[in-house]
Design a protein around this motif. Structure first.
Motif, PDB file in Angstrom:
ATOM      1  N   ALA A 309       0.835  -1.206   0.000  1.00 34.46           N
ATOM      2  CA  ALA A 309       0.000   0.000   0.000  1.00 34.46           C
ATOM      3  C   ALA A 309       0.870   1.256   0.000  1.00 34.46           C
ATOM      4  CB  ALA A 309      -0.941  -0.006   1.204  1.00 34.46           C
ATOM      5  N   VAL A 382     -12.080  -1.837  -7.804  1.00 35.95           N
ATOM      6  CA  VAL A 382     -11.914  -1.093  -6.552  1.00 35.95           C
ATOM      7  C   VAL A 382     -13.172  -0.279  -6.289  1.00 35.95           C
ATOM      8  CG1 VAL A 382      -9.413  -0.995  -6.743  1.00 35.95           C
ATOM      9  CG2 VAL A 382     -10.785   0.812  -7.784  1.00 35.95           C
ATOM     10  N   ASP A 383     -13.351   0.091  -5.012  1.00 34.42           N
ATOM     11  CA  ASP A 383     -14.592   0.763  -4.623  1.00 34.42           C
ATOM     12  C   ASP A 383     -14.398   2.202  -4.167  1.00 34.42           C
ATOM     13  OD1 ASP A 383     -16.091  -1.597  -5.075  1.00 34.42           O
ATOM     14  OD2 ASP A 383     -15.490  -2.364  -3.101  1.00 34.42           O
ATOM     15  N   THR A 384     -13.241   2.523  -3.615  1.00 37.13           N
ATOM     16  CA  THR A 384     -13.044   3.853  -3.048  1.00 37.13           C
ATOM     17  C   THR A 384     -12.060   4.672  -3.883  1.00 37.13           C
ATOM     18  OG1 THR A 384     -11.183   3.205  -1.641  1.00 37.13           O
ATOM     19  CG2 THR A 384     -13.413   2.855  -0.768  1.00 37.13           C
ATOM     20  N   ASP A 386      -9.562   6.301  -2.727  1.00 35.97           N
ATOM     21  CA  ASP A 386      -8.204   6.056  -2.256  1.00 35.97           C
ATOM     22  C   ASP A 386      -7.621   4.806  -2.919  1.00 35.97           C
ATOM     23  OD1 ASP A 386      -6.058   6.837  -0.413  1.00 35.97           O
ATOM     24  OD2 ASP A 386      -6.461   4.909   0.548  1.00 35.97           O
ATOM     25  N   GLU A 387      -8.424   3.757  -3.034  1.00 41.21           N
ATOM     26  CA  GLU A 387      -7.970   2.534  -3.702  1.00 41.21           C
ATOM     27  C   GLU A 387      -7.702   2.792  -5.183  1.00 41.21           C
ATOM     28  OE1 GLU A 387     -10.150  -1.128  -1.369  1.00 41.21           O
ATOM     29  OE2 GLU A 387     -11.371   0.115  -2.696  1.00 41.21           O
ATOM     30  N   MET A 390      -4.367   4.597  -5.516  1.00 43.33           N
ATOM     31  CA  MET A 390      -3.240   3.685  -5.293  1.00 43.33           C
ATOM     32  C   MET A 390      -3.056   2.741  -6.479  1.00 43.33           C
ATOM     33  SD  MET A 390      -2.979   2.659  -1.274  1.00 43.33           S
ATOM     34  CE  MET A 390      -4.579   1.883  -1.173  1.00 43.33           C
ATOM     35  N   GLN A 391      -4.165   2.278  -7.056  1.00 42.29           N
ATOM     36  CA  GLN A 391      -4.065   1.395  -8.210  1.00 42.29           C
ATOM     37  C   GLN A 391      -3.440   2.123  -9.395  1.00 42.29           C
ATOM     38  OE1 GLN A 391      -4.114  -2.198  -9.727  1.00 42.29           O
ATOM     39  NE2 GLN A 391      -5.167  -1.879  -7.787  1.00 42.29           N
TER      40      GLN A 391
END
Length: 450
Positions: A309, A382-384, A386-387, A390-391
């Motif tokens: 992360a 991904v759902d958020t 922030d994710e 990062m992806q």
């Protein structure tokens, strides 16, 4: 060694070849042309005319890139004179009176050399550029048919006219409207006897060609001027993106990489290997990415690289743009690409081209960033936010905006492909699925902007 000439309405090609049959002729220069591999170290590039207005014009850093590659660049007459006036401190060579007028502030605006012309057939100009009219007025003052103060007033009137409207007939009419009948008659008589009498752009172009031939013959005795040094590096991210688009072979390499970044589940590992195996992160390869992180973010940041992360967050901060013109970097980044991937990229790009051709009022820029990011979230699972961020970092995108921009050319074909897959897996409900998808697209705004 070769002399490359980018010329259009300022000087007809037959006239160039008459005196310089060995020159390599190109049309008016446009954004991306100077990245061509046809221009090699030791060559001379003469920039006279260029595309502008309705298309992207030649950027300054494209010229700096050519100079850095050991190519001598001469500018004259039109956009060449303008760019040379701006870049002669970096090694570009300016030639002729038009260049001198820009350097000394006689003219400042692009419209002083602008010429409207058709894009097919002969590129003959439809209007008279201001620099040619200025030449005629100087000659008129010398001949005693125009006073210097009247010339200033007349030039101000001509400058206020939109440049495509300065046709020969309109120019004569404006001269007479300014009560300069004697000059109008003299000007018309001179042009009737010698149509190119005041064509300063052509004269400057011919002077530049003569200089290019001399430089080419002396090339083995002296080195090209190159780019002047400076504290700031002009090789910005934009310059690298232009190189990736125009200087790579095949030309769709940047789209192929974008496809891998977006659709290959294993690309994060490829990107991590790229960061560690190349010097693209802005440091010597021997230092490695960990050493670069230590230098840029401090010693404590190195241990964060063991956390996936935190590694993703760091790669959004230190996220170099690859140089796809470097075969080694391209090979490393595309190591998981298949023949099917290449075929799909070509097919999807063609679908987008046909879509835009069928709908002339639409453009890639109208595909909303929010639409692209929602689709990326669906692709990456991904759902958020922030994710999603990062992806993006794990896949070599420094920001969601960059990721959305890379996805845009694929948007139309991706949605069409998803609709087709749905119809294949549930044929009985295909009509209902299509209606549901259309409804979702209307709600999200994807129909209007994709």
């Amino acid at each position: 060694m070769a002399v490359h000439v980018f010329v259009g309405p300022s000087c007809p090609e037959p006239l160039v070849l008459q005196s310089h049959p060995d020159f390599v002729l190109h049309g008016p220069v446009k954004h991306g042309d100077l990245f061509s591999a046809a221009l090699a170290e030791g060559d001379v590039a003469v920039i006279v005319d260029g595309i502008y207005h309705h298309r992207l014009a030649l950027r300054h850093k494209e010229i700096l890139d050519v100079l850095a590659r050991g190519i001598t660049v001469i500018g004259a007459a039109s956009i060449g004179a303008l760019r040379a006036a701006e870049l002669d401190g970096f090694g570009m060579i300016g030639v002729g009176r038009v260049h001198h007028w820009y350097r000394t502030g006689v003219f400042e605006g692009d419209d002083a050399v602008s010429v409207a012309h058709v894009e097919t057939g002969s590129p003959a100009g439809l209007n008279i550029p201001l620099v040619n009219l200025h030449t005629a007025m100087l000659a008129g003052c010398d001949a005693g048919v125009l006073r210097p103060d009247s010339a200033q007033h007349l030039m101000a009137r001509l400058e206020s006219e939109y440049y495509p409207l300065r046709t020969p007939e309109r120019v004569l009419s404006l001269i007479k409207q300014c009560d300069e009948t004697a000059f109008a008659d003299w000007y018309a008589q001179r042009l009737s006897a010698e149509p190119d009498a005041f064509d300063q752009k052509r004269a400057d172009a011919l002077e530049a060609f003569a200089l290019a031939e001399r430089l080419d013959s002396l090339a083995q005795q002296s080195s090209p001027p190159g780019v002047a040094g400076g504290a700031r590096d002009w090789r910005t991210e934009y310059h690298r993106r232009w190189r990736n688009r125009f200087a790579t072979e095949p030309p769709d390499l940047h789209h192929r990489l974008a496809y891998q970044q977006i659709f290959d589940p294993g690309f994060p590992a490829v990107w991590w290997d790229f960061l560690n195996a190349s010097s693209a992160a802005g440091s010597p390869a021997s230092e490695g990415f960990r050493g670069h992180v230590r230098r840029e973010l401090g010693p404590a940041a190195v241990q964060w690289l063991d956390d996936p992360a935190m590694r993703a967050r760091i790669t959004t901060v230190i996220c170099p743009l690859p140089d796809l013109a470097d075969p080694r970097e391209a090979k490393l980044l595309l190591r998981r690409e298949s023949a099917g991937d290449r075929a799909r990229v070509a097919d999807w790009l063609e679908q987008m081209r046909q879509h835009l051709e069928t709908h002339p009022g639409r453009s890639l820029g109208q595909i909303r960033e929010a639409v692209c990011t929602r689709l990326l979230a669906r692709i990456w699972g991904v759902d958020t936010d922030d994710e999603l961020a990062m992806q993006s970092g794990r896949r070599g995108f420094p920001s969601l905006r960059q990721a959305a921009g890379a996805f845009r050319p694929f948007a139309v074909a991706y949605l069409s492909d998803q609709t087709a897959r749905t119809a294949e897996t549930a044929p009985a409900a295909s009509a209902a699925s299509a209606a549901s998808a259309a409804s979702a697209v209307r709600t999200s705004g994807e129909r209007d902007h994709v």
